[in-house]
Design an enzyme around this catalytic site. Sequence first.
Site, PDB file in Angstrom:
ATOM      1  N   LYS A   1     -14.672  17.362  22.082  1.00  0.00           N
ATOM      2  CA  LYS A   1     -13.680  16.369  21.618  1.00  0.00           C
ATOM      3  C   LYS A   1     -12.823  16.023  22.645  1.00  0.00           C
ATOM      4  CE  LYS A   1      -9.927  15.585  18.147  1.00  0.00           C
ATOM      5  NZ  LYS A   1     -10.193  14.140  18.027  1.00  0.00           N
TER       6      LYS A   1
ATOM      7  N   LYS B   1     -20.013   9.877  18.572  1.00  0.00           N
ATOM      8  CA  LYS B   1     -20.014  11.273  17.475  1.00  0.00           C
ATOM      9  C   LYS B   1     -20.893  12.259  17.757  1.00  0.00           C
ATOM     10  CE  LYS B   1     -18.181   8.482  13.748  1.00  0.00           C
ATOM     11  NZ  LYS B   1     -16.644   9.105  13.739  1.00  0.00           N
TER      12      LYS B   1
ATOM     13  N   GLY C   1       0.729  -0.993   0.011  1.00  0.00           N
ATOM     14  CA  GLY C   1      -0.001  -0.043  -0.044  1.00  0.00           C
ATOM     15  C   GLY C   1       0.883   1.255  -0.015  1.00  0.00           C
TER      16      GLY C   1
ATOM     17  N   ASP D   1      -2.565  -0.453  17.105  1.00  0.00           N
ATOM     18  CA  ASP D   1      -3.591   0.436  17.672  1.00  0.00           C
ATOM     19  C   ASP D   1      -2.865   1.879  17.810  1.00  0.00           C
ATOM     20  OD1 ASP D   1      -5.413   1.852  19.170  1.00  0.00           O
ATOM     21  OD2 ASP D   1      -6.405  -0.009  19.412  1.00  0.00           O
ATOM     22  N   HIS D   2      -3.190   2.755  17.148  1.00  0.00           N
ATOM     23  CA  HIS D   2      -2.365   4.173  17.101  1.00  0.00           C
ATOM     24  C   HIS D   2      -2.579   4.754  18.490  1.00  0.00           C
ATOM     25  CE1 HIS D   2      -6.043   5.756  15.405  1.00  0.00           C
ATOM     26  NE2 HIS D   2      -5.539   6.952  15.874  1.00  0.00           N
TER      27      HIS D   2
ATOM     28  N   GLU E   1     -16.146  12.552  20.379  1.00  0.00           N
ATOM     29  CA  GLU E   1     -15.966  13.420  19.029  1.00  0.00           C
ATOM     30  C   GLU E   1     -16.944  14.377  18.837  1.00  0.00           C
ATOM     31  OE1 GLU E   1     -14.483  10.676  15.741  1.00  0.00           O
ATOM     32  OE2 GLU E   1     -15.637   9.442  16.860  1.00  0.00           O
TER      33      GLU E   1
ATOM     34  N   LYS F   1       0.054   7.057  21.683  1.00  0.00           N
ATOM     35  CA  LYS F   1      -0.054   8.374  22.069  1.00  0.00           C
ATOM     36  C   LYS F   1       0.665   8.506  23.320  1.00  0.00           C
ATOM     37  CE  LYS F   1      -4.866   9.023  20.047  1.00  0.00           C
ATOM     38  NZ  LYS F   1      -4.761  10.137  19.251  1.00  0.00           N
TER      39      LYS F   1
ATOM     40  N   HIS G   1      -9.584   1.034  20.413  1.00  0.00           N
ATOM     41  CA  HIS G   1      -8.836   2.029  21.243  1.00  0.00           C
ATOM     42  C   HIS G   1      -9.145   1.893  22.815  1.00  0.00           C
ATOM     43  CE1 HIS G   1      -7.953   3.001  17.106  1.00  0.00           C
ATOM     44  NE2 HIS G   1      -9.458   3.663  16.990  1.00  0.00           N
TER      45      HIS G   1
HETATM   46  P1  NAD Z   1      -5.500   3.900   0.329  1.00  0.00           P
HETATM   47  O1  NAD Z   1      -6.975   3.288  -0.258  1.00  0.00           O
HETATM   48  O2  NAD Z   1      -5.144   5.235   0.317  1.00  0.00           O
HETATM   49  O3  NAD Z   1      -4.250   2.729  -0.389  1.00  0.00           O
HETATM   50  C1  NAD Z   1      -4.520   1.696  -0.320  1.00  0.00           C
HETATM   51  C2  NAD Z   1      -3.089   1.172  -1.228  1.00  0.00           C
HETATM   52  O4  NAD Z   1      -3.102  -0.250  -1.190  1.00  0.00           O
HETATM   53  C3  NAD Z   1      -2.634   1.804  -2.350  1.00  0.00           C
HETATM   54  O5  NAD Z   1      -1.322   2.071  -2.369  1.00  0.00           O
HETATM   55  C4  NAD Z   1      -3.026   0.995  -3.526  1.00  0.00           C
HETATM   56  O6  NAD Z   1      -2.477   0.820  -4.563  1.00  0.00           O
HETATM   57  C5  NAD Z   1      -2.857  -0.341  -2.737  1.00  0.00           C
HETATM   58  N1  NAD Z   1      -3.557  -1.398  -3.206  1.00  0.00           N
HETATM   59  C6  NAD Z   1      -5.009  -1.795  -3.052  1.00  0.00           C
HETATM   60  N2  NAD Z   1      -5.181  -2.958  -4.020  1.00  0.00           N
HETATM   61  C7  NAD Z   1      -4.167  -3.326  -4.262  1.00  0.00           C
HETATM   62  C8  NAD Z   1      -3.677  -4.679  -4.874  1.00  0.00           C
HETATM   63  N3  NAD Z   1      -4.578  -5.612  -5.289  1.00  0.00           N
HETATM   64  N4  NAD Z   1      -2.507  -4.899  -4.865  1.00  0.00           N
HETATM   65  C9  NAD Z   1      -1.310  -4.099  -4.530  1.00  0.00           C
HETATM   66  N5  NAD Z   1      -1.827  -2.688  -4.205  1.00  0.00           N
HETATM   67  C10 NAD Z   1      -3.024  -2.742  -3.764  1.00  0.00           C
HETATM   68  O7  NAD Z   1      -5.836   3.321   1.903  1.00  0.00           O
HETATM   69  P2  NAD Z   1      -5.054   3.868   3.219  1.00  0.00           P
HETATM   70  O8  NAD Z   1      -6.068   5.027   3.595  1.00  0.00           O
HETATM   71  O9  NAD Z   1      -3.675   4.163   2.857  1.00  0.00           O
HETATM   72  O10 NAD Z   1      -5.317   2.877   4.316  1.00  0.00           O
HETATM   73  C11 NAD Z   1      -4.578   1.376   4.387  1.00  0.00           C
HETATM   74  C12 NAD Z   1      -4.664   0.703   5.463  1.00  0.00           C
HETATM   75  O11 NAD Z   1      -4.631   1.426   6.793  1.00  0.00           O
HETATM   76  C13 NAD Z   1      -6.030   0.229   5.651  1.00  0.00           C
HETATM   77  O12 NAD Z   1      -6.207  -0.969   6.472  1.00  0.00           O
HETATM   78  C14 NAD Z   1      -6.752   1.257   6.745  1.00  0.00           C
HETATM   79  O13 NAD Z   1      -7.947   0.533   7.226  1.00  0.00           O
HETATM   80  C15 NAD Z   1      -5.650   1.590   7.548  1.00  0.00           C
HETATM   81  N6  NAD Z   1      -5.689   2.910   8.164  1.00  0.00           N
HETATM   82  C16 NAD Z   1      -5.719   4.120   7.420  1.00  0.00           C
HETATM   83  C17 NAD Z   1      -5.878   5.314   7.973  1.00  0.00           C
HETATM   84  C18 NAD Z   1      -5.815   6.743   7.226  1.00  0.00           C
HETATM   85  O14 NAD Z   1      -5.581   7.574   7.780  1.00  0.00           O
HETATM   86  N7  NAD Z   1      -5.673   6.455   6.101  1.00  0.00           N
HETATM   87  C19 NAD Z   1      -5.760   5.353   9.202  1.00  0.00           C
HETATM   88  C20 NAD Z   1      -5.682   4.199  10.201  1.00  0.00           C
HETATM   89  C21 NAD Z   1      -5.755   3.039   9.358  1.00  0.00           C
END
Ligand code: NAD
Length: 488
Positions: free
Chosen positions: A345, A340, A13, A179-180, A218, A184, A242
């Site tokens: 907050k 929510k 990702g 678990d972010h 929130e 903290k 959390h």
């Molecule tokens: P996103 O949709 O922005 O990014 C997903 C990534 O996965 C991209 O790089 C995409 O190219 C890749 N991807 C998707 N399908 C694919 C495949 N078949 N093969 C290879 N790569 C593939 O998602 P995100 O927001 O970055 O979230 C990622 C994870 O982090 C999720 O599990 C989400 O629950 C968790 N998360 C995100 C946040 C946030 O703030 N964005 C916060 C907490 C947790």
Amino acid sequence: MPEEITTLLTFFGGTGDLAKRKLYPSTYNLFKKGFLQEHFAIVGASRQEMSNDEFRQMVLASLDGFIDDQANAEEFISHFYYIKQDITDKASYAEMLDLDNELDAKYGLKGNRIFYMSVAPRFFGTIAKYLKSEGLITENGEYNRLMIEKPFGSSYKTAEELQKELTEAFDDDQIYRIDHYLGKEMVQNIAPLRFGNPLIDAAWNKDYIENVQVTLSEVLGVEERAGYYDTAGALRDMIQNHTMQIIGWLAMEKPTDFSDKAVRAAKNTAFNALKIYSNDEVAENFVRGQYGESADGSQRKYLDEPDVPAGSQNNTFVAGKLQFDTPRWEGVPFYIRSGKRLAAKATRVDIVFKKSANIFGQGGEKLVNPVLSILIDPVGRVELTVNAKNVTDTFQTRPIELDWQVSEADKAVTPEPYERMIHDCMDGNGSNFADWNGVAVAWKFVDAIQDAWDKTPATFPNYVSGSMGPKESDELLAKDGNEWVFKG
Ligand code: NAD
């Protein structure tokens, strides 16, 4: 300079939102601080077509605001490599293996590997399976570790299936469940406040504590996230993970030392003693809510939010009472709430201590329960409310507040949760990650509540946007003769 960490870090990702917003800036901070020096490489894997150079420019752009020395940033991104991959395509892992081995030799990485799954949860099991079957987990490395984003399952059953898939490839102690909240600063402050002060430590039990309160409130509504949120609700989105992880630090026994093994064992003594409720007990001990309009009509109700299905029974507020069947906590309620569109907050813990017997006669009529409040967000603060003398002609007590707040100087050097978590994983310290037993208990607990609620439809909406939730939340505590310390 700190001791250098040697590692190959792979971000699945690698072009995603989380990687750009949090993971790259966090890793860069570790480089700036000297934890990463020469012996590291970072691989980004994603679906998009991209050259190494384009990927490095993307990473560089994500560091905007963190760079104070351009040459140093250029040096950092030169350690980044990109691989186009479909996670579900087994063959793509062979290509990744070649790259990993090449980088291992080039940077002297000793076979040390961390795989970070920053992708949709449906891919977690597949990645782990192919990492193992295609030989990316090294035999000769000092370590191989897996970092896994939330959510970890959506019920006990699905979490257990995921755990099984992961542990076919990795040992449980190689798995770092993020678990972010555990990253903290003020959550990490609970242990030293408690175990670093005998006067607090000695009082951390049923003899001195009346009740414990944890609030994660929130102001915002569901915004654009109804697609996910309507299937999760506050119960799965905030309580299962959390809130329960914060509870772990509060309810745990005293660990024999501060190693991750000892900390987890001490937390699990509490988790394993958590009372899992029957349907009738859920009705007695848990309250759900869904927000309605604000009093002035300027904020719409949950049911009118974009993408919320008509007649949704989803909970946007949860309050409840937890009970731990251990000698330490016999009869001490742990109240939790999250929701929510609440009045303020806040993420905070309030430890309500027992009230002193009044030896002051009329002068002691204002004696209150001492309260230790640990404010986690939006400000880091510790408040201790105690009884003292009032300035009056005749003797009288009054509550006074002793407080400390995280300074601007401290804030400026406080690592982001993601920086801490990546660093801890590199150090092999699992204290601030959710362990499987804790996750499993939390799911069993939450499943029991959801099961009871699924059987009895609620009348929603039942709280006004901008309030602190339905009146039943206050009544829950009032039944025990208690009240929420934080009133919004
Ligand atoms: P996103 O949709 O922005 O990014 C997903 C990534 O996965 C991209 O790089 C995409 O190219 C890749 N991807 C998707 N399908 C694919 C495949 N078949 N093969 C290879 N790569 C593939 O998602 P995100 O927001 O970055 O979230 C990622 C994870 O982090 C999720 O599990 C989400 O629950 C968790 N998360 C995100 C946040 C946030 O703030 N964005 C916060 C907490 C947790």
